[in-house]
Design a protein around this motif. Sequence first.
Motif, PDB file in Angstrom:
ATOM      1  N   GLN A  39       5.834   3.986   1.785  1.00 54.15           N
ATOM      2  CA  GLN A  39       6.483   5.106   2.468  1.00 54.15           C
ATOM      3  C   GLN A  39       7.377   4.595   3.597  1.00 54.15           C
ATOM      4  OE1 GLN A  39       6.139   7.685   0.839  1.00 54.15           O
ATOM      5  NE2 GLN A  39       6.129   9.566   2.022  1.00 54.15           N
ATOM      6  N   SER A  78       0.849  -1.192   0.000  1.00 52.73           N
ATOM      7  CA  SER A  78       0.000   0.000   0.000  1.00 52.73           C
ATOM      8  C   SER A  78       0.885   1.243   0.000  1.00 52.73           C
ATOM      9  CB  SER A  78      -0.888   0.019   1.245  1.00 52.73           C
ATOM     10  OG  SER A  78      -0.092   0.174   2.415  1.00 52.73           O
ATOM     11  N   LYS A  79       0.271   2.420  -0.164  1.00 55.69           N
ATOM     12  CA  LYS A  79       1.010   3.684  -0.145  1.00 55.69           C
ATOM     13  C   LYS A  79       1.769   3.850   1.167  1.00 55.69           C
ATOM     14  CE  LYS A  79       2.081   8.074  -0.999  1.00 55.69           C
ATOM     15  NZ  LYS A  79       3.134   8.475  -1.933  1.00 55.69           N
TER      16      LYS A  79
END
Length: 322
Positions: A155, A150-151
């Motif tokens: 990150q 996922s984002k």
Amino acid sequence: MSERADTSPVTKIVVVEDLTKDLRPGFGLRRKRVLDRISFSVERGEIFGFVGPNGAGKTTTLKVLMGLIRATSGRAQILGHDVRETAYRRHVGFLPENPYFHDFLTGREFLAFYAKLSGLRRSNRAARIEALLDLVGLREAADARLRTYSKGMLQRIGLAQSLVHDPEVVFLDEPMSGLDPLGRKEIRDLILRLRTEGKTVFMNSHILSDVEMLCDRVAIIAEGRIRYEGGVDAFLPHGESGTDVVATGLAPEAAAKLHDRLGERMRVQGERVELRVPHKQVGELLAELLAMGAEVTSVMPHRASLESIFLSTVQERRRWAR
């Protein structure tokens, strides 16, 4: 692991003095001044926030510090070295705003690649990678390919990559951009942990609430110039402040009289009246409200936010430029 530089005497990790950068937006066009003699410094062991509107010069400043572009004039140093040097960069971590990930790699393979690229000794790599996976909470996803992340997970693995060589200072460009509230909290917790480990963090961000929560000091840049620099608490007295008072049971005539005097600092919602006055006028206002037969239900000091100060700064500059 690479041998660390002896930088203990250096108390200012980042020093920028009269930095200027001119860019030519296109062929045949006049040069545009993106950075105009900016100066600021970052102390050892602090989280430093660098904020400004789009086009203010934040990313350009970061690119100069990372040695990706050269300044037109002025001076910039990291760990006591000119940013045009290269050897000291082994002690610097960097997470760009839009990093490129080899999404066919797993998280563990990705970190192994950067560990080797950073010169980390083979004997230390496995232990360092496992420690980083634990740090960013991705041990269970370590063998999944990055294309499935996922984002928020991307990150976090990007932050792990910036730390793989155990740098002394970490530069983060919009680390919370595009994250949901849970993802932002995870990244905030990681950044705070970096400070407890003695690392210095330089953070570009437009999410001002996160900057206010995280940063020890901030600098606001607008139109290529530094408008404010200092501790977060030092900024707040510059913004709108006062005390919020809430009352009920105020007669319409009395409310109209108060509104004539206070204007926008007074808001009426049915029987509820909300007022904001300077701290020194609170006693006078309370006495007046009680004399009018009102019931005071709340008295709360108002603390200006970094967001209100930031907006006030930017809007003031735009009005001045017209």
